[in-house]
Design a protein around this motif. Structure first.
Motif, PDB file in Angstrom:
ATOM      1  N   ILE A   1       0.745  -1.052   0.039  1.00  0.00           N
ATOM      2  CA  ILE A   1       0.008   0.077   0.151  1.00  0.00           C
ATOM      3  C   ILE A   1       0.808   1.186   0.160  1.00  0.00           C
ATOM      4  O   ILE A   1       0.671   2.243  -0.722  1.00  0.00           O
ATOM      5  CB  ILE A   1      -1.118   0.228   1.119  1.00  0.00           C
ATOM      6  CG1 ILE A   1      -1.940  -1.051   0.912  1.00  0.00           C
ATOM      7  CG2 ILE A   1      -1.639   1.283   1.352  1.00  0.00           C
ATOM      8  CD1 ILE A   1      -2.777  -1.396   2.346  1.00  0.00           C
ATOM      9  N   SER A   2       1.915   1.314   0.938  1.00  0.00           N
ATOM     10  CA  SER A   2       2.834   2.442   0.875  1.00  0.00           C
ATOM     11  C   SER A   2       3.680   2.707  -0.379  1.00  0.00           C
ATOM     12  O   SER A   2       3.849   3.963  -0.963  1.00  0.00           O
ATOM     13  CB  SER A   2       3.935   2.366   2.151  1.00  0.00           C
ATOM     14  OG  SER A   2       4.540   1.201   1.836  1.00  0.00           O
ATOM     15  N   LYS A   3       4.061   1.404  -1.067  1.00  0.00           N
ATOM     16  CA  LYS A   3       4.543   1.864  -2.218  1.00  0.00           C
ATOM     17  C   LYS A   3       3.585   2.052  -3.459  1.00  0.00           C
ATOM     18  O   LYS A   3       3.781   2.954  -4.325  1.00  0.00           O
ATOM     19  CB  LYS A   3       5.506   0.383  -2.841  1.00  0.00           C
ATOM     20  CG  LYS A   3       6.726   0.231  -1.962  1.00  0.00           C
ATOM     21  CD  LYS A   3       7.673   1.192  -1.953  1.00  0.00           C
ATOM     22  CE  LYS A   3       8.925   0.689  -1.305  1.00  0.00           C
ATOM     23  NZ  LYS A   3       9.879   1.884  -1.295  1.00  0.00           N
ATOM     24  N   ALA A   4       2.281   1.540  -3.458  1.00  0.00           N
ATOM     25  CA  ALA A   4       1.321   1.957  -4.606  1.00  0.00           C
ATOM     26  C   ALA A   4       1.176   3.577  -4.337  1.00  0.00           C
ATOM     27  O   ALA A   4       1.089   4.179  -5.157  1.00  0.00           O
ATOM     28  CB  ALA A   4       0.128   1.332  -4.073  1.00  0.00           C
ATOM     29  N   ALA A   5       1.160   4.121  -3.117  1.00  0.00           N
ATOM     30  CA  ALA A   5       0.762   5.596  -2.814  1.00  0.00           C
ATOM     31  C   ALA A   5       1.986   6.238  -3.235  1.00  0.00           C
ATOM     32  O   ALA A   5       1.826   7.301  -3.910  1.00  0.00           O
ATOM     33  CB  ALA A   5       0.803   5.614  -1.259  1.00  0.00           C
ATOM     34  N   LEU A   6       3.227   5.804  -3.029  1.00  0.00           N
ATOM     35  CA  LEU A   6       4.421   6.259  -3.539  1.00  0.00           C
ATOM     36  C   LEU A   6       4.410   6.640  -4.934  1.00  0.00           C
ATOM     37  O   LEU A   6       4.614   7.443  -5.713  1.00  0.00           O
ATOM     38  CB  LEU A   6       5.642   5.601  -3.272  1.00  0.00           C
ATOM     39  CG  LEU A   6       6.867   6.253  -3.894  1.00  0.00           C
ATOM     40  CD1 LEU A   6       7.136   7.525  -3.540  1.00  0.00           C
ATOM     41  CD2 LEU A   6       8.093   5.310  -3.308  1.00  0.00           C
ATOM     42  N   ASN A   7       3.752   5.534  -5.901  1.00  0.00           N
ATOM     43  CA  ASN A   7       3.634   5.416  -7.406  1.00  0.00           C
ATOM     44  C   ASN A   7       2.629   6.274  -7.857  1.00  0.00           C
ATOM     45  O   ASN A   7       2.903   7.057  -8.619  1.00  0.00           O
ATOM     46  CB  ASN A   7       3.222   4.094  -7.585  1.00  0.00           C
ATOM     47  CG  ASN A   7       4.740   2.958  -7.561  1.00  0.00           C
ATOM     48  OD1 ASN A   7       5.474   3.479  -7.419  1.00  0.00           O
ATOM     49  ND2 ASN A   7       4.265   1.774  -7.504  1.00  0.00           N
ATOM     50  N   MET A   8       1.774   6.642  -6.900  1.00  0.00           N
ATOM     51  CA  MET A   8       0.730   7.617  -7.256  1.00  0.00           C
ATOM     52  C   MET A   8       1.259   8.923  -7.124  1.00  0.00           C
ATOM     53  O   MET A   8       0.829   9.908  -8.020  1.00  0.00           O
ATOM     54  CB  MET A   8      -0.602   7.544  -6.540  1.00  0.00           C
ATOM     55  CG  MET A   8      -1.784   8.457  -6.836  1.00  0.00           C
ATOM     56  SD  MET A   8      -2.114   8.411  -8.381  1.00  0.00           S
ATOM     57  CE  MET A   8      -3.379   7.211  -8.444  1.00  0.00           C
ATOM     58  N   ALA A   9       1.878   9.153  -6.004  1.00  0.00           N
ATOM     59  CA  ALA A   9       2.437  10.356  -5.562  1.00  0.00           C
ATOM     60  C   ALA A   9       3.546  10.795  -6.811  1.00  0.00           C
ATOM     61  O   ALA A   9       3.431  12.001  -7.333  1.00  0.00           O
ATOM     62  CB  ALA A   9       3.371  10.282  -4.424  1.00  0.00           C
ATOM     63  N   ILE A  10       4.182   9.872  -7.269  1.00  0.00           N
ATOM     64  CA  ILE A  10       5.054  10.334  -8.483  1.00  0.00           C
ATOM     65  C   ILE A  10       4.313  10.581  -9.518  1.00  0.00           C
ATOM     66  O   ILE A  10       4.621  11.290 -10.524  1.00  0.00           O
ATOM     67  CB  ILE A  10       6.040   9.019  -8.985  1.00  0.00           C
ATOM     68  CG1 ILE A  10       6.978   8.841  -7.617  1.00  0.00           C
ATOM     69  CG2 ILE A  10       6.789   9.017 -10.054  1.00  0.00           C
ATOM     70  CD1 ILE A  10       7.792   7.557  -7.628  1.00  0.00           C
TER      71      ILE A  10
END
Length: 229
Positions: A144-153
């Motif tokens: 979830i935290s990496k998916a959120a990072l990908n969305m932030a990018i």
């Protein structure tokens, strides 16, 4: 080329050493001194935006910023196999370490950048943060935290294309690297799949050397192939 490298783990130190060997100017921001001659070190908790802002305000902006800060497990947390193992505290801690530092960096950089500034911001993400690629389940907090990072990018890429058309932001999947992060999860890896930090750094820098603003907001693996969200 002037680099800021955030995080002094295995990949962060290897990137700093590789950039230095290429003749680049390198500043590394981490809690502990990496002890690399020729690399400028600044003591910093990369999850603390106030401390980051105070430190970076007096520094000339670099050409490239690479955020290597991340957590898969700790003394407190292990990757969850079942939903019953997930806790709010664990999820928030993963978001604080895996997602927030890149957003904090982007806020600080955006406030200082000029419209035609050719700055590249890269953050270490992970293939397991891809929603479309998720066939194994589990690892809730990390995924979830990496998916959120990908969305932030992705979000930042859209915004920077309007505000700073020569700048770009990308996510990088380093593969499985022989660091403390991967140590408990290497059993059964196929021969040749585990990279040393030095190998990973070389691969990641080769990917970054080929990135253009047209690719901003996307996620790339260590071999240059794009990972779909």
């Amino acid at each position: 080329m002037r680099y800021w490298i955030m995080g002094g783990g295995g990949i962060g130190r290897a990137l700093a050493a590789a950039c230095l060997e290429r003749g680049d100017e390198v500043m590394l921001f981490s809690r502990t001194n990496p002890g690399i001659d020729g690399v400028g070190w600044h003591a910093l908790d990369n999850t603390d935006e106030d401390a980051m802002g105070a430190l970076c305000a007096g520094l000339t902006l670099p050409n490239r910023v690479i955020n290597t800060v991340g957590m898969l497990h700790s003394d407190c947390w292990q990757p969850e196999k079942r939903i019953e193992q997930l806790t709010e505290h664990a999820l928030l801690d993963h978001l604080r370490i895996n997602t927030w530092p890149t957003l904090a960096l982007a806020r600080l950089l955006s406030a200082r950048m000029e419209r035609r500034q050719p700055l590249l911001l890269a953050a270490l993400s992970a293939r397991v943060g891809s929603i479309s690629d998720n066939r194994g389940g589990g690892w809730y907090s990390y995924r979830i935290s990496k998916a959120a990072l990908n969305m932030a990018i992705k979000n930042l890429g859209v915004e920077w294309a309007r505000r700073f058309p020569l700048a770009c932001v990308v996510g990088l999947h380093p593969g499985t690297v022989a660091t403390n992060l991967s140590a408990p999860f290497r059993a059964g890896l196929p021969e040749g799949q585990l990279q040393t930090p030095t190998q990973a750094a070389e691969h990641l820098l080769a990917v970054l050397d080929g990135i253009t603003p047209a690719q901003s907001g996307r996620l790339f693996a260590w071999d240059g192939r794009e990972i779909q969200p």
